[in-house]
Design an enzyme around this catalytic site. Structure first.
Site, mmCIF file in Angstrom:
data_model
loop_
_atom_site.group_PDB
_atom_site.id
_atom_site.type_symbol
_atom_site.label_atom_id
_atom_site.label_comp_id
_atom_site.label_asym_id
_atom_site.label_seq_id
_atom_site.Cartn_x
_atom_site.Cartn_y
_atom_site.Cartn_z
ATOM 1 N N CYS A 136 41.571 45.207 46.646
ATOM 2 C CA CYS A 136 40.818 43.976 46.902
ATOM 3 C C CYS A 136 41.752 42.866 47.383
ATOM 4 C CB CYS A 136 40.087 43.560 45.630
ATOM 5 S SG CYS A 136 39.111 42.080 45.829
ATOM 6 N N CYS A 193 37.378 44.106 39.869
ATOM 7 C CA CYS A 193 37.442 43.031 40.853
ATOM 8 C C CYS A 193 36.084 42.807 41.517
ATOM 9 C CB CYS A 193 38.473 43.439 41.907
ATOM 10 S SG CYS A 193 38.700 42.298 43.243
#
Length: 376
Positions: free
Chosen positions: A105, A202
């Site tokens: 991410c 995330c």
């Protein structure tokens, strides 16, 4: 840093609605920078109670931005997140590995898609609330250093950042400890001062992970065995287990074993859909002496091929381990000074030289004295 004054320097802050990114924006504003806040919507997220957490987080971003007097925007990266992070996440689980979506991410969203968007807004830099530090040499080379707060240092998750990304990045919280960040937020009366830290995957948040994963990948139950062939029961699906895992096995000290030591996952065999378990925290099959990793990325320029003795982490918040790395293009073999427990394919191995994070790679396979571990 550029030769511009702070007032001439535009910094676009990734604001999540949490206290860390709120204080990041506040500090930069107080230092005189031209600050813009941006909220990234990366997941169509409704929590267990039907509340869209992204909407609530965006309200917090708006409240803080209004308080400190900075403009703010929202940008939708749902497609980029799905294509670049979530598809990878699912593919890793399908392959029986345990991925680290936070590393991906940061690499693909926060410091690629977001960085590109910030440049369109005329940014000189982006800033985030990560606990890491950067130091720039006279020749312009940027070094990424651990955050001052050992408990919060996030260089592990930032290990795939490149020199070009780091040259455009500021980490205003890097020299602070978390309690001090909270104090700054409270003193300024920020709307997020008492908001609890987010946990979970995330951008996906605190969903029931097993249930969540099962929505995207069909579970394939199979046999749970010891390495010497004793059947211990059934597993719910290899994707739900990780190397070194203790909980969720449902076998206790049973099956006529001589000790009451707990059981741990020691291996997976995708070809037979078998989960291997062993008794005892220090089960010999949990220890490896080396590993191979790929997708190697360094935070600054390095030779194509080299060997180096340094330290490494194999998971977040782990003590550093002495290692020798043998680099060849984007692949690396890592030999450990001492055997290491529960090396997990799919996770990141991250390299350090003292306080500096040199970069990292994704673990493919672990070995014990040249014998492949975990994947029979």
């Amino acid at each position: 840093m550029s030769g511009k004054s702070p007032a001439q320097t535009r910094v676009v802050v990734g604001m999540s609605g949490g206290v860390d990114s709120s204080v990041t924006a506040l500090l930069l504003k107080e230092q005189g920078y031209d600050v813009i806040g941006v909220f990234m919507k990366n997941w169509d997220d409704t929590d267990e109670n039907g509340v869209c957490t992204a909407t609530e987080d965006y309200k917090d971003v708006a409240a803080v931005a209004d308080q400190i007097g900075v403009p703010y925007y929202s940008v939708n990266f749902e497609k980029e997140y799905w294509d670049r992070v979530f598809e990878y996440f699912l593919a890793e689980y399908r392959a029986g590995r345990t991925p680290n979506p936070d590393v991906m991410c940061n690499k693909e969203i926060k410091f690629k898609a977001f960085l590109d968007y910030a440049m369109e807004l005329g940014a000189d830099y982006v800033a985030t609330g990560h606990y890491a530090q950067v130091r720039t040499d006279e020749d312009g080379t940027v070094h990424m250093l651990r955050g001052a707060d050992n408990n919060k240092d996030q260089t592990y998750f930032l290990s795939q950042l490149t020199q070009e990304q780091l040259k455009k990045t500021m980490f205003p919280l890097g020299h602070l400890e978390k309690p001090e960040v909270r104090r700054i937020a409270e003193k300024a009366g920020l709307a997020t001062a008492k908001k609890k830290d987010s946990t979970g995957i995330c951008f996906i948040g605190e969903k029931n992970f097993k249930k969540f994963l099962g929505e995207y990948l069909p579970a394939q139950p199979g046999k749970m065995m010891t390495l010497d062939g004793v059947e211990m029961g059934n597993h719910a699906g290899l994707m739900y287990y990780t190397i070194g895992q203790r909980g969720g096995l449902g076998i206790g000290g049973q099956h006529g074993q001589l000790t009451s030591d707990p059981w741990f996952v020691v291996g997976k065999d995708l070809t037979t859909n078998t989960l291997y378990v062993g008794q005892g925290f220090h089960h010999e099959h949990l220890y490896s002496t080396s590993l191979d990793a790929s997708d190697l990325s360094f935070t600054r320029e390095m030779p194509e091929t080299f060997d180096l003795h340094c330290t490494a982490k194999f998971r977040y918040r782990q003590e550093d381990t002495g290692v020798t790395i043998h680099v060849k293009a984007d692949k690396v073999t890592v030999d450990f000074d001492e055997p290491v427990r529960a090396i997990t394919p799919g996770q990141a191995v991250v390299f350090y030289d003292g306080e500096e994070c040199l970069g990292g790679a994704m673990i493919d396979v672990a070995y014990k004295e040249q014998k492949v571990m975990q994947y029979q």
